[in-house]
Scaffold this active site. Structure first.
Site, PDB file in Angstrom:
ATOM      1  N   HIS A  44      66.022 -81.631  50.572  1.00  0.00           N
ATOM      2  CA  HIS A  44      67.357 -81.200  50.085  1.00  0.00           C
ATOM      3  C   HIS A  44      68.001 -80.309  51.140  1.00  0.00           C
ATOM      4  O   HIS A  44      68.262 -80.765  52.238  1.00  0.00           O
ATOM      5  CB  HIS A  44      67.168 -80.500  48.737  1.00  0.00           C
ATOM      6  CG  HIS A  44      68.429 -80.221  47.969  1.00  0.00           C
ATOM      7  ND1 HIS A  44      69.654 -80.749  48.258  1.00  0.00           N
ATOM      8  CD2 HIS A  44      68.619 -79.452  46.871  1.00  0.00           C
ATOM      9  CE1 HIS A  44      70.551 -80.323  47.398  1.00  0.00           C
ATOM     10  NE2 HIS A  44      69.954 -79.529  46.536  1.00  0.00           N
ATOM     11  N   ASP A  56      73.414 -83.252  56.440  1.00  0.00           N
ATOM     12  CA  ASP A  56      72.470 -82.419  57.202  1.00  0.00           C
ATOM     13  C   ASP A  56      72.229 -82.908  58.615  1.00  0.00           C
ATOM     14  O   ASP A  56      71.550 -82.235  59.400  1.00  0.00           O
ATOM     15  CB  ASP A  56      71.131 -82.360  56.444  1.00  0.00           C
ATOM     16  CG  ASP A  56      71.290 -81.603  55.151  1.00  0.00           C
ATOM     17  OD1 ASP A  56      71.008 -82.168  54.082  1.00  0.00           O
ATOM     18  OD2 ASP A  56      71.742 -80.445  55.208  1.00  0.00           O
ATOM     19  N   HIS A  92      70.581 -90.956  51.281  1.00  0.00           N
ATOM     20  CA  HIS A  92      71.143 -90.129  50.208  1.00  0.00           C
ATOM     21  C   HIS A  92      70.978 -90.852  48.877  1.00  0.00           C
ATOM     22  O   HIS A  92      71.075 -92.068  48.811  1.00  0.00           O
ATOM     23  CB  HIS A  92      72.639 -89.878  50.465  1.00  0.00           C
ATOM     24  CG  HIS A  92      73.159 -88.698  49.721  1.00  0.00           C
ATOM     25  ND1 HIS A  92      73.566 -88.772  48.420  1.00  0.00           N
ATOM     26  CD2 HIS A  92      73.283 -87.406  50.092  1.00  0.00           C
ATOM     27  CE1 HIS A  92      73.956 -87.574  48.027  1.00  0.00           C
ATOM     28  NE2 HIS A  92      73.795 -86.716  49.011  1.00  0.00           N
TER      29      HIS A  92
HETATM   30  C1  SDX Z   1      71.108 -83.267  50.639  1.00  0.00           C
HETATM   31  O1  SDX Z   1      71.922 -84.949  46.085  1.00  0.00           O
HETATM   32  C2  SDX Z   1      72.745 -84.431  46.911  1.00  0.00           C
HETATM   33  O2  SDX Z   1      73.919 -84.497  46.754  1.00  0.00           O
HETATM   34  C3  SDX Z   1      72.116 -83.695  48.059  1.00  0.00           C
HETATM   35  C4  SDX Z   1      73.071 -83.150  49.091  1.00  0.00           C
HETATM   36  C5  SDX Z   1      73.948 -82.072  48.526  1.00  0.00           C
HETATM   37  O3  SDX Z   1      75.034 -81.856  49.064  1.00  0.00           O
HETATM   38  O4  SDX Z   1      73.498 -81.387  47.594  1.00  0.00           O
HETATM   39  O5  SDX Z   1      73.876 -84.194  49.604  1.00  0.00           O
HETATM   40  C6  SDX Z   1      72.326 -82.521  50.254  1.00  0.00           C
HETATM   41  O6  SDX Z   1      70.057 -82.950  50.155  1.00  0.00           O
HETATM   42  C7  SDX Z   1      71.234 -84.448  51.574  1.00  0.00           C
HETATM   43  C8  SDX Z   1      69.884 -85.183  51.779  1.00  0.00           C
HETATM   44  C9  SDX Z   1      69.078 -84.397  52.811  1.00  0.00           C
HETATM   45  N1  SDX Z   1      67.708 -84.942  52.931  1.00  0.00           N
HETATM   46  C10 SDX Z   1      67.310 -85.619  53.998  1.00  0.00           C
HETATM   47  O7  SDX Z   1      68.044 -85.926  54.942  1.00  0.00           O
HETATM   48  C11 SDX Z   1      65.824 -85.977  53.986  1.00  0.00           C
HETATM   49  C12 SDX Z   1      65.665 -87.430  54.438  1.00  0.00           C
HETATM   50  N2  SDX Z   1      66.261 -88.317  53.415  1.00  0.00           N
HETATM   51  C13 SDX Z   1      65.402 -88.722  52.371  1.00  0.00           C
HETATM   52  O8  SDX Z   1      64.182 -88.187  52.174  1.00  0.00           O
HETATM   53  C14 SDX Z   1      66.044 -89.509  51.243  1.00  0.00           C
HETATM   54  O9  SDX Z   1      66.973 -90.365  51.781  1.00  0.00           O
HETATM   55  C15 SDX Z   1      66.666 -88.697  50.122  1.00  0.00           C
HETATM   56  C16 SDX Z   1      65.695 -87.723  49.572  1.00  0.00           C
HETATM   57  C17 SDX Z   1      67.875 -87.981  50.615  1.00  0.00           C
HETATM   58  C18 SDX Z   1      67.073 -89.686  49.038  1.00  0.00           C
HETATM   59  O10 SDX Z   1      65.943 -90.259  48.597  1.00  0.00           O
HETATM   60  P1  SDX Z   1      65.923 -91.340  47.390  1.00  0.00           P
HETATM   61  O11 SDX Z   1      67.296 -91.599  46.880  1.00  0.00           O
HETATM   62  O12 SDX Z   1      64.892 -90.896  46.415  1.00  0.00           O
HETATM   63  O13 SDX Z   1      65.532 -92.634  48.118  1.00  0.00           O
HETATM   64  P2  SDX Z   1      64.025 -93.074  48.376  1.00  0.00           P
HETATM   65  O14 SDX Z   1      63.263 -91.894  48.917  1.00  0.00           O
HETATM   66  O15 SDX Z   1      63.528 -93.761  47.159  1.00  0.00           O
HETATM   67  O16 SDX Z   1      64.199 -94.128  49.579  1.00  0.00           O
HETATM   68  C19 SDX Z   1      64.611 -95.462  49.336  1.00  0.00           C
HETATM   69  C20 SDX Z   1      64.038 -96.238  50.503  1.00  0.00           C
HETATM   70  C21 SDX Z   1      62.554 -96.013  50.705  1.00  0.00           C
HETATM   71  O17 SDX Z   1      62.064 -97.137  51.414  1.00  0.00           O
HETATM   72  P3  SDX Z   1      61.125 -98.213  50.613  1.00  0.00           P
HETATM   73  O18 SDX Z   1      60.067 -97.402  49.899  1.00  0.00           O
HETATM   74  O19 SDX Z   1      62.104 -98.862  49.628  1.00  0.00           O
HETATM   75  O20 SDX Z   1      60.596 -99.098  51.663  1.00  0.00           O
HETATM   76  O21 SDX Z   1      64.636 -95.762  51.733  1.00  0.00           O
HETATM   77  C22 SDX Z   1      63.634 -95.159  52.545  1.00  0.00           C
HETATM   78  C23 SDX Z   1      62.461 -94.853  51.643  1.00  0.00           C
HETATM   79  O22 SDX Z   1      61.260 -94.864  52.389  1.00  0.00           O
HETATM   80  N3  SDX Z   1      64.218 -93.928  53.078  1.00  0.00           N
HETATM   81  C24 SDX Z   1      64.059 -93.514  54.323  1.00  0.00           C
HETATM   82  C25 SDX Z   1      64.827 -92.349  54.408  1.00  0.00           C
HETATM   83  N4  SDX Z   1      65.407 -92.094  53.228  1.00  0.00           N
HETATM   84  C26 SDX Z   1      65.013 -93.079  52.402  1.00  0.00           C
HETATM   85  N5  SDX Z   1      63.345 -94.021  55.354  1.00  0.00           N
HETATM   86  C27 SDX Z   1      63.426 -93.321  56.505  1.00  0.00           C
HETATM   87  N6  SDX Z   1      64.146 -92.199  56.689  1.00  0.00           N
HETATM   88  C28 SDX Z   1      64.866 -91.691  55.643  1.00  0.00           C
HETATM   89  N7  SDX Z   1      65.570 -90.591  55.823  1.00  0.00           N
END
Ligand code: SDX
Length: 450
Positions: free
Chosen positions: A290, A385, A329
């Protein structure tokens, strides 16, 4: 929702009418194949009320159905008028105003007023609001000594988390959450004091004396003064850095029901004071998935080290060994509109501070990821981010301060959402159900028989 008996007659009639032609009713007709009973469930705002499922039973003493939705992937927790997101289109609006226009034309304190009160302020309302915030930037001297008790290398987000919570002990009247005037006073105190606590945490991490607020400076400029001022009598912030920081606070101000806002609403639903509820938001924001992601992005860029190593890193991501921090996201399945604006602000800051060499790595990562099917198929785009950390690092802040910067901006959104929750007659104490999958009715076994 009607009962199964009448529902079956009504539903079969409507189902008959609705043969593929679409009955046009705002309702679901469902058949429970366990009993053959039919049910009519009203649809409101694109949702069904989960408690309506409880009437779908196999017997009179059956508890009834629940919805099961770990991490709330498809569950609306509230009605809100504050922030609108369209994840597919990459749209973000605060009270209906597009983020692009607010970032371009507004200021953080004006946006905070908009989020909290629902309308843009008049000139006199804004002046009064800024005056109130400005005269509440100081914290009790005991807060300072409380913060000086942390280890010299304490993570500033941990210090912020604790000191925001500690404010509830300095303002015990904040418990009177049903008193609108009291809510307004605590609202002002939280927005005013968050930068002070953040700056104190930063100065603590450097072993430098804490700098008191300067009421001659604006919100962003005062924060810069509290982190940078040394022996000079008067700190004069660079207007370009001041503006870039104000834009960052605007972009981070609110984002509907994200993890930390949901924490604020859930903790606040117990009718605790707003300092304790916001401390819960700080705790949730601390996590690397997050608000901690901006810190994780910079650590990732430093680890990659150079542009020619990007391909190797991307391969590791696709192998599942790495996560491309700052990408992806839960809601945006398109470019996060905030990332676009921050990417532009990066150039303005670098004009003052000089370019951060990590920008080249970030641009290469983005270029490759936006063309690679692994990311495109998963709709992974840069989020808020991905670039923000480059600005914070260029401002001379350590990576541990990045989530703290996020918290300063998000404070106005947390408070706006908390106030909306307190005023919402539909809301009660948040208490989800569970699906129990553990053991049942086991007899205690004395230790010498285990
Ligand atoms: C913020 O909610 C908000 O609004 C948050 C925010 C705010 O203003 O409050 O916008 C701020 O928190 C932005 C997000 C910051 N986090 C990151 O950048 C961390 C990296 N991103 C992730 O960990 C992920 O994308 C999330 C946590 C942001 C979202 O995760 P989800 O929606 O639960 O998606 P998921 O983890 O189920 O992923 C879906 C697929 C998966 O692949 P498969 O299992 O289907 O093969 O996408 C892949 C994940 O492995 N994936 C990624 C990835 N994010 C998702 N693969 C590589 N790198 C990534 N960053």
């Amino acid at each position: 929702m009607s009962t199964p008996e009448t529902a079956s007659q009504e539903a079969s009639a409507q189902a008959h009418q609705g043969n593929g032609a679409g009955g046009g009713q705002e309702s679901l007709s469902v058949v429970d194949n366990r009993t053959g009973s039919s049910y009519e469930i009203p649809i409101e705002n694109g949702t069904i009320r989960a408690p309506a499922l409880r009437e779908i039973k196999v017997s009179e003493d059956d508890f009834g159905l629940m919805s099961y939705d770990p991490a709330y992937l498809n569950t609306a927790s509230c009605r809100s008028e504050i922030t609108f997101l369209d994840g597919e289109a990459g749209v973000l609006e605060y009270r209906g105003y597009p983020i692009e226009q607010l970032a371009e034309q507004s200021s953080y304190l004006e946006v905070a007023y908009l989020l909290i009160f629902g309308e843009l302020p008049t000139q006199s309302q804004l002046e009064g609001w800024i005056h109130e915030i400005t005269i509440h930037t100081f914290v009790h001297e005991n807060v300072k000594s409380f913060m000086q008790g942390f280890r010299y290398d304490a993570h500033p987000m941990g210090m912020l988390l604790a000191s925001v919570g500690a404010l509830s002990t300095f303002y015990p009247d904040a418990n009177e959450i049903k008193d609108a005037g009291n809510r307004d006073l605590q609202t002002i105190r939280l927005i005013a004091k968050m930068p002070t606590l953040a700056a104190f945490s930063f100065r603590h991490s450097l072993g430098q004396p804490y700098v008191y607020p300067d009421n001659d400076l604006n919100y962003a400029g005062n924060f810069l003064g509290m982190i940078y001022k040394m022996t000079e009598l008067k700190y004069e912030p660079d207007k370009r850095l001041e503006r870039a920081l104000d834009i960052l606070f605007i972009l981070h101000a609110d984002h509907e029901q994200n993890c930390s806002t949901s924490a604020v609403r859930s903790v606040g639903s117990s009718q605790v004071d707003p300092y304790s509820a916001v401390a819960a938001g700080v705790a949730a924001l601390y996590g690397p998935l997050h608000g901690g992601a901006n810190e994780a992005v910079l650590r990732m860029l430093h680890r990659i080290g150079s542009k020619d190593k990007v391909g190797e890193f991307i391969a590791g991501v696709k192998e599942g060994d790495e996560r491309l921090m700052g990408f992806g996201h839960r809601v945006y399945k398109n470019y996060d509109p905030r990332a676009k604006i921050i990417k532009k602000a990066v150039d303005d800051v670098f004009e003052v501070t000089g370019t951060n060499p990590l920008l080249e790595i970030a641009l290469e990562l983005e270029k490759i990821a936006l063309e690679d099917d692994y990311f495109v198929s998963r709709k992974l785009y840069p989020n808020v981010d991905f670039y923000s950390g480059l600005i914070y690092e260029a401002l001379g802040l350590p990576m541990s301060m990045f989530p703290v910067m996020f918290a300063i901006g998000r404070t106005s959104g947390w408070i706006a959402q908390w106030r909306e929750m307190v005023d919402d007659s539909e809301q009660k104490i948040a208490r989800p159900r569970q699906v129990y999958t553990g053991e049942r009715e086991r007899d205690y076994v004395p230790i010498d028989q285990r």
